[in-house]
Design a protein around this motif. Structure first.
Motif, PDB file in Angstrom:
ATOM      1  N   GLY A 106      17.518  62.290  29.858  1.00  0.00           N
ATOM      2  CA  GLY A 106      16.373  61.427  29.587  1.00  0.00           C
ATOM      3  C   GLY A 106      16.997  59.993  28.628  1.00  0.00           C
ATOM      4  O   GLY A 106      16.464  59.181  28.273  1.00  0.00           O
ATOM      5  N   THR A 107      18.335  60.249  28.038  1.00  0.00           N
ATOM      6  CA  THR A 107      18.731  58.990  27.474  1.00  0.00           C
ATOM      7  C   THR A 107      19.483  58.056  28.322  1.00  0.00           C
ATOM      8  O   THR A 107      19.899  58.550  29.400  1.00  0.00           O
ATOM      9  CB  THR A 107      19.684  59.521  26.339  1.00  0.00           C
ATOM     10  OG1 THR A 107      20.802  60.179  26.943  1.00  0.00           O
ATOM     11  CG2 THR A 107      19.157  60.716  25.409  1.00  0.00           C
ATOM     12  N   ALA A 108      19.526  56.784  27.706  1.00  0.00           N
ATOM     13  CA  ALA A 108      20.228  55.831  28.657  1.00  0.00           C
ATOM     14  C   ALA A 108      20.695  54.597  27.631  1.00  0.00           C
ATOM     15  O   ALA A 108      20.505  54.761  26.294  1.00  0.00           O
ATOM     16  CB  ALA A 108      19.221  55.527  29.663  1.00  0.00           C
ATOM     17  N   ALA A 168      16.837  56.733  21.890  1.00  0.00           N
ATOM     18  CA  ALA A 168      17.303  57.320  23.244  1.00  0.00           C
ATOM     19  C   ALA A 168      17.625  56.519  24.228  1.00  0.00           C
ATOM     20  O   ALA A 168      18.147  56.881  25.309  1.00  0.00           O
ATOM     21  CB  ALA A 168      16.032  58.269  23.565  1.00  0.00           C
ATOM     22  N   GLN A 169      17.231  55.414  24.202  1.00  0.00           N
ATOM     23  CA  GLN A 169      17.412  54.112  24.926  1.00  0.00           C
ATOM     24  C   GLN A 169      18.651  53.299  24.595  1.00  0.00           C
ATOM     25  O   GLN A 169      18.834  52.005  25.293  1.00  0.00           O
ATOM     26  CB  GLN A 169      16.348  53.268  25.455  1.00  0.00           C
ATOM     27  CG  GLN A 169      15.096  53.923  26.287  1.00  0.00           C
ATOM     28  CD  GLN A 169      15.691  54.619  27.530  1.00  0.00           C
ATOM     29  OE1 GLN A 169      15.993  53.798  28.419  1.00  0.00           O
ATOM     30  NE2 GLN A 169      15.875  55.958  27.652  1.00  0.00           N
ATOM     31  N   GLY A 170      19.386  53.528  23.614  1.00  0.00           N
ATOM     32  CA  GLY A 170      20.447  52.839  23.162  1.00  0.00           C
ATOM     33  C   GLY A 170      20.462  51.923  21.939  1.00  0.00           C
ATOM     34  O   GLY A 170      21.582  51.441  21.491  1.00  0.00           O
ATOM     35  N   ALA A 171      19.181  51.643  21.480  1.00  0.00           N
ATOM     36  CA  ALA A 171      18.934  50.661  20.402  1.00  0.00           C
ATOM     37  C   ALA A 171      19.646  51.341  19.042  1.00  0.00           C
ATOM     38  O   ALA A 171      19.480  52.652  18.713  1.00  0.00           O
ATOM     39  CB  ALA A 171      17.751  50.445  20.369  1.00  0.00           C
ATOM     40  N   GLU A 172      19.770  50.424  18.217  1.00  0.00           N
ATOM     41  CA  GLU A 172      20.200  50.740  17.007  1.00  0.00           C
ATOM     42  C   GLU A 172      19.073  50.462  16.031  1.00  0.00           C
ATOM     43  O   GLU A 172      18.652  49.501  15.481  1.00  0.00           O
ATOM     44  CB  GLU A 172      21.382  50.037  16.273  1.00  0.00           C
ATOM     45  CG  GLU A 172      21.906  50.351  14.863  1.00  0.00           C
ATOM     46  CD  GLU A 172      23.093  49.303  14.392  1.00  0.00           C
ATOM     47  OE1 GLU A 172      23.018  49.229  13.292  1.00  0.00           O
ATOM     48  OE2 GLU A 172      23.545  48.779  15.088  1.00  0.00           O
TER      49      GLU A 172
END
Length: 552
Positions: free
Chosen positions: A113-115, A156-160
């Protein structure tokens, strides 16, 4: 094959067909949409891509759909592609392709579910930011649950993501708070514009106990003592309550620091000097109507003092100076005007207004026995975070607050959210996880390791529905992040639980061998499906900050 894999296959196949027909594949959308038909008899997935681009490519949509169906039927993982209506395409996956979804989930584990579409993006996420003049009320509690879930989803979508709490320790509300504490400590009535509630008396008593000389100080010294220590005590309680609610912040930013450092004055002078403010009626204004505000806003009042928006402007500039690419503000229903004024502030500093996003949350009401709950035992005039948690617990509180779009008001029925049955949405989802865990635990007594799963054996419609629902999870998380709508994850989990419960309750779909039977390939395959379901339920609940119980 996940929906995303199928979408990629569809686009590649459509592009090939168009090239062979002498048409330009550039007419295809960047992402071909696939959906699950309402009626499973129509197939596993459907797409309208032929209708969407057929005429643009110089082809009749049904003709294009026919060509696409023929080419797609030859692809690995596709069992059949059938045309419906004027050009819809219904697709059936091969059983082995459905099995690949299970294998993908089990291989990815917690990462499923992560990307990375937001990788490299620094996001400042400000939420709650309740004034330190009283406990966190229901509106702030909603933002605590939604904001924390949104932070998890964006990560979970890669953001900091940096979670930030704006500590409103400057302004008239703090003076009213101090005056209320002094009144309580000295036995005088609460000021007309003051704060009431048992918590005021409790804080006042704590300050007096720690400072025996408090009641003998001059009025100014007394007010300063109660202001300083009262704010500190109130904010310590707010932080503790939020921590117990599962919400912690990376940054606690003091509003007063903007004034003490001269940042407000410097920001306003910069805007004046650069011609971004205009003068009218002896005051200085910013043209926030250009960005959706209902009226332009005064930045410097006619008496020369900064208006409240001055702090907002300096605060935005401070965030950008710390390197944030996007600043998301989560504000209450009475802050709608902030959308325009904050975007205007961004534009005034030469920024793209889209570096500001403002999410507005609507009201929350508690209902018990069919009637609204109107008053807190401790806060007096409002219902607080503690009141909600005491009534239904942390998990149910968080889940119920995230379950609906923040654009809509919600009623939380305390009777519903304390039920231990399937009518209670969180019980329904958590029980599904507990049941998967129980089955996996029971399976430990048997020799599954020596049996090879065969996903071609999963022929029951309920098995196919469950697998396809599992495959939707990454797309749901991605959409929730893009739309800033954590409630999509909640509704998905209920859909997943709804697909799992009919499977596990049907005794003909056995996962555990019956009697003295050995483990069959079908048993082993179903166990893999149960393990995948447990993983996705746990992952989704984790994004909401809600526990995934092992037993119930």
């Amino acid at each position: 094959m996940t929906p995303a894999d199928l979408a990629d296959l569809l686009r590649a196949t459509a592009a090939k067909v168009l090239v062979e027909r002498g048409s330009d594949p550039a007419v295809l959308p960047d992402e071909v949409k696939v959906e699950r038909p309402r009626n499973p008899e129509h197939g596993d997935y459907a797409t309208n891509v032929a209708m969407q681009v057929g005429k643009k490519a110089g082809l009749n949509p049904r003709e294009f759909a026919t060509l696409l169906a023929e080419a797609l039927s030859q692809a690995e993982g596709i069992d059949a592609a059938e045309i419906a209506g004027p050009g819809f395409l219904n697709i059936r996956l091969a059983k082995s392709a459905q099995g690949a979804i299970i294998e993908t989930i089990l291989a990815a584990g917690e990462k499923y579910g992560t990307a990375t579409p937001l990788a490299g993006q620094k996001i400042n996420l400000e939420f709650v930011s309740a004034n330190p003049t009283g406990p966190v009320h229901l509106g702030g509690t909603r933002w605590a649950a939604v904001g924390d879930a949104l932070g998890r989803i964006l990560s979970a979508q890669g953001a900091e993501v940096t979670r930030e709490y704006y500590f409103n320790d400057h302004g008239a509300q703090i003076d009213r708070f101090a005056n209320s504490l002094v009144a309580a400590a000295t036995g005088r009535p609460t000021p007309d514009d003051g704060y009431a509630g048992a918590y005021i008396g409790e804080i006042a008593d704590t300050i007096v106990a720690a400072n025996p000389q408090a009641l003998s100080l001059s009025a100014d010294e007394q007010r300063e003592l109660f202001r300083r220590e009262g704010v500190e005590l109130m904010f310590a309680q707010i932080k503790q309550n939020l921590h117990e609610f599962g919400v912690d912040f990376d940054v606690y930013f003091n509003e007063s620091s903007l004034f003490a450092s001269g940042a407000v004055e410097q920001a306003i002078e910069f805007l004046k000097d650069s011609g971004k403010l205009y003068e009218k009626d002896g005051a200085w204004w910013i043209a926030s109507t250009e960005y959706g505000d209902d009226k332009d806003r005064v930045v410097i009042k006619s008496d020369g003092n900064s208006a409240y928006i001055g702090g907002d402007i300096a605060y935005f500039q401070n965030k950008r100076s710390r390197g944030f690419d996007l600043c998301i503000y989560m504000l209450g229903a009475d802050h709608h005007g902030y959308i325009g004024r904050l975007k205007a502030a961004a534009a005034a500093f030469g920024d793209n207004p889209d570096t500001v996003e403002v999410l507005i949350g609507q009201m929350v009401n508690l209902v018990k026995d069919g009637a609204a709950v109107k008053m807190s035992k401790r806060a007096g005039t409002v219902i607080t975070l503690d009141d909600l948690v005491d009534a239904i617990g942390v998990d149910a509180a968080r889940y119920s607050l995230v379950r609906s779009s923040v654009n809509s008001s919600i009623d939380i029925d305390l009777d519903l959210w304390t039920k231990a049955d399937s009518e209670n949405p969180i019980y329904y989802v958590q029980y599904a996880h507990a049941r998967t865990n129980q089955i996996i635990g029971n399976a430990a007594a048997f020799d599954y390791a020596s049996v090879t799963p065969d996903f071609a054996l999963l022929t029951d419609v309920r098995e196919g529905e469950l697998i396809r629902t599992l495959g939707e999870y990454p797309r749901v998380v991605a959409t929730a992040a893009e739309a800033r709508e954590p409630h999509r994850v909640v509704r998905y989990l209920e859909e997943l639980a709804g697909a799992y419960h009919p499977f596990q309750s049907d005794k003909t779909l056995r996962v555990i061998p019956q009697g003295d039977d050995d483990v069959s390939p079908l048993n082993a395959t179903r166990l893999e499906m149960v393990k995948a379901t447990r993983q996705v339920l746990a992952n989704g609940l984790g994004l909401l900050g809600v526990s995934a119980p092992e037993r119930m």
